[in-house]
Design an enzyme around this catalytic site. Structure first.
Site, mmCIF file in Angstrom:
data_model
loop_
_atom_site.group_PDB
_atom_site.id
_atom_site.type_symbol
_atom_site.label_atom_id
_atom_site.label_comp_id
_atom_site.label_asym_id
_atom_site.label_seq_id
_atom_site.Cartn_x
_atom_site.Cartn_y
_atom_site.Cartn_z
ATOM 1 C CG ASN A 77 33.708 1.959 75.925
ATOM 2 O OD1 ASN A 77 33.242 1.581 76.925
ATOM 3 N ND2 ASN A 77 33.579 3.221 75.465
ATOM 4 C CD GLU A 95 36.293 6.590 70.592
ATOM 5 O OE1 GLU A 95 36.395 5.292 70.350
ATOM 6 O OE2 GLU A 95 35.655 7.100 71.605
ATOM 7 N N GLY A 98 29.518 3.888 66.589
ATOM 8 C CA GLY A 98 28.540 3.026 66.626
ATOM 9 C C GLY A 98 27.848 3.173 65.302
HETATM 10 C C1 PEP Z 1 33.541 4.010 71.217
HETATM 11 O O1 PEP Z 1 32.243 4.063 71.674
HETATM 12 O O2 PEP Z 1 34.338 4.165 71.644
HETATM 13 C C2 PEP Z 1 33.230 3.247 69.912
HETATM 14 C C3 PEP Z 1 34.744 3.512 69.103
HETATM 15 O O3 PEP Z 1 32.482 2.576 69.388
HETATM 16 P P1 PEP Z 1 32.082 1.723 68.200
HETATM 17 O O4 PEP Z 1 33.188 0.680 67.800
HETATM 18 O O5 PEP Z 1 30.956 0.779 68.172
HETATM 19 O O6 PEP Z 1 32.073 2.670 66.910
#
Ligand code: PEP
Length: 251
Positions: free
Chosen positions: A10, A168, A174
């Site tokens: 993403n 998630e 992040g």
């Molecule tokens: C996301 O925003 O879907 C995500 C998993 O971000 P990150 O890998 O940066 O934590």
């Protein structure tokens, strides 16, 4: 049941057209060395067409990061699944926590978007996840289960069996903080149990991706869990070497 792992980048609001095409070329080269792994990228919408051209004769799937539920009409600024399909997309991410937190997206909104993506014959990646406060209050499955049930309301068992869920945890996105493999596997198993309740044996077909600070160093352990069928990757998907290493960890 064996499920084909699905690793998806993403890109959020990152990468100009030139940068996006370069990254897509690198991802395609890496994906070609990872048999048996489905790979997808979701660029900024302005880069979709050039990235679609770059990925034309590769196995990498193109996707949208969000969509509007109506097909077409007077909806200034919106893009529907039909238009994502027109540019070459195969999947659309819906209900990302940034959409929920920053743009007020509701469970009902995620449900109508999921319906619209399926109606356009595209693959929805339905994102669910709890905040840190919710986890600390022992409410993880209340929240994740509620989001999942709401997003999938009204879908047939076969439709549920065809889609992808991304777990998630908001506190891991992040932040550099990742759920432990045990924490992630537990929630994935609980989501699968809930899917079984909704869709019977179709639940075994659903790929459940993990997302939240996935990087080369933790990818193999996460992806080795029985109910973790891929990854939705933010930050580490913006660097070719890191994303390719994650793809290879899924082989
Ligand atoms: C996301 O925003 O879907 C995500 C998993 O971000 P990150 O890998 O940066 O934590």
């Amino acid at each position: 049941m064996s499920r084909v792992p699905f690793v998806c980048g993403n890109w959020k609001l990152n990468k100009t057209i030139a940068e996006a095409v370069a990254l897509a070329n690198g991802v395609a080269a890496g994906a070609a060395q990872a048999p048996g792994v489905e790979v997808g990228v979701a660029p900024v919408s302005t880069a979709l067409y050039p990235v679609a051209q770059a990925l034309k004769s590769t196995s990498v799937l193109l996707g949208g990061q969000n969509c509007y539920h109506e097909t077409s009409g007077a909806y200034t600024g919106e893009i529907s699944p039909t238009f994502f399909k027109d540019v070459g997309c195969k999947f659309v991410i819906v209900g990302h926590s940034e959409r929920r937190q920053l743009f007020g997206e509701t469970d009902e909104g995620v449900n109508v978007k999921t319906r619209a993506v399926l109606d356009a014959r595209l693959l929805p990646i339905v994102c669910v996840g709890e905040t840190l406060a919710e986890r600390e209050a022992d409410r993880t499955m209340d929240v994740v289960g509620g989001q999942t049930r709401a997003a999938l309301a009204g879908l047939t068992a076969a439709e549920i069996g065809s889609l992808v869920v991304a777990y998630e945890p908001v506190w891991a996105i992040g932040t550099g903080r990742t759920a432990t493999t045990e924490q992630a596997q537990q929630v994935h198993a609980d989501i699968r149990e809930l899917l079984r309740d909704l869709a019977g044996d179709e639940a075994d077909k659903v790929r459940i991706q993990y997302g939240g600070s996935v990087k080369p160093a933790n990818a193999a352990a996460l992806l080795g869990q029985p109910d973790i069928d891929g990854a939705l990757v933010g930050g580490a998907a913006l660097k070719t070497e890191d994303f390719v290493a994650i793809i290879k960890a899924a082989v």
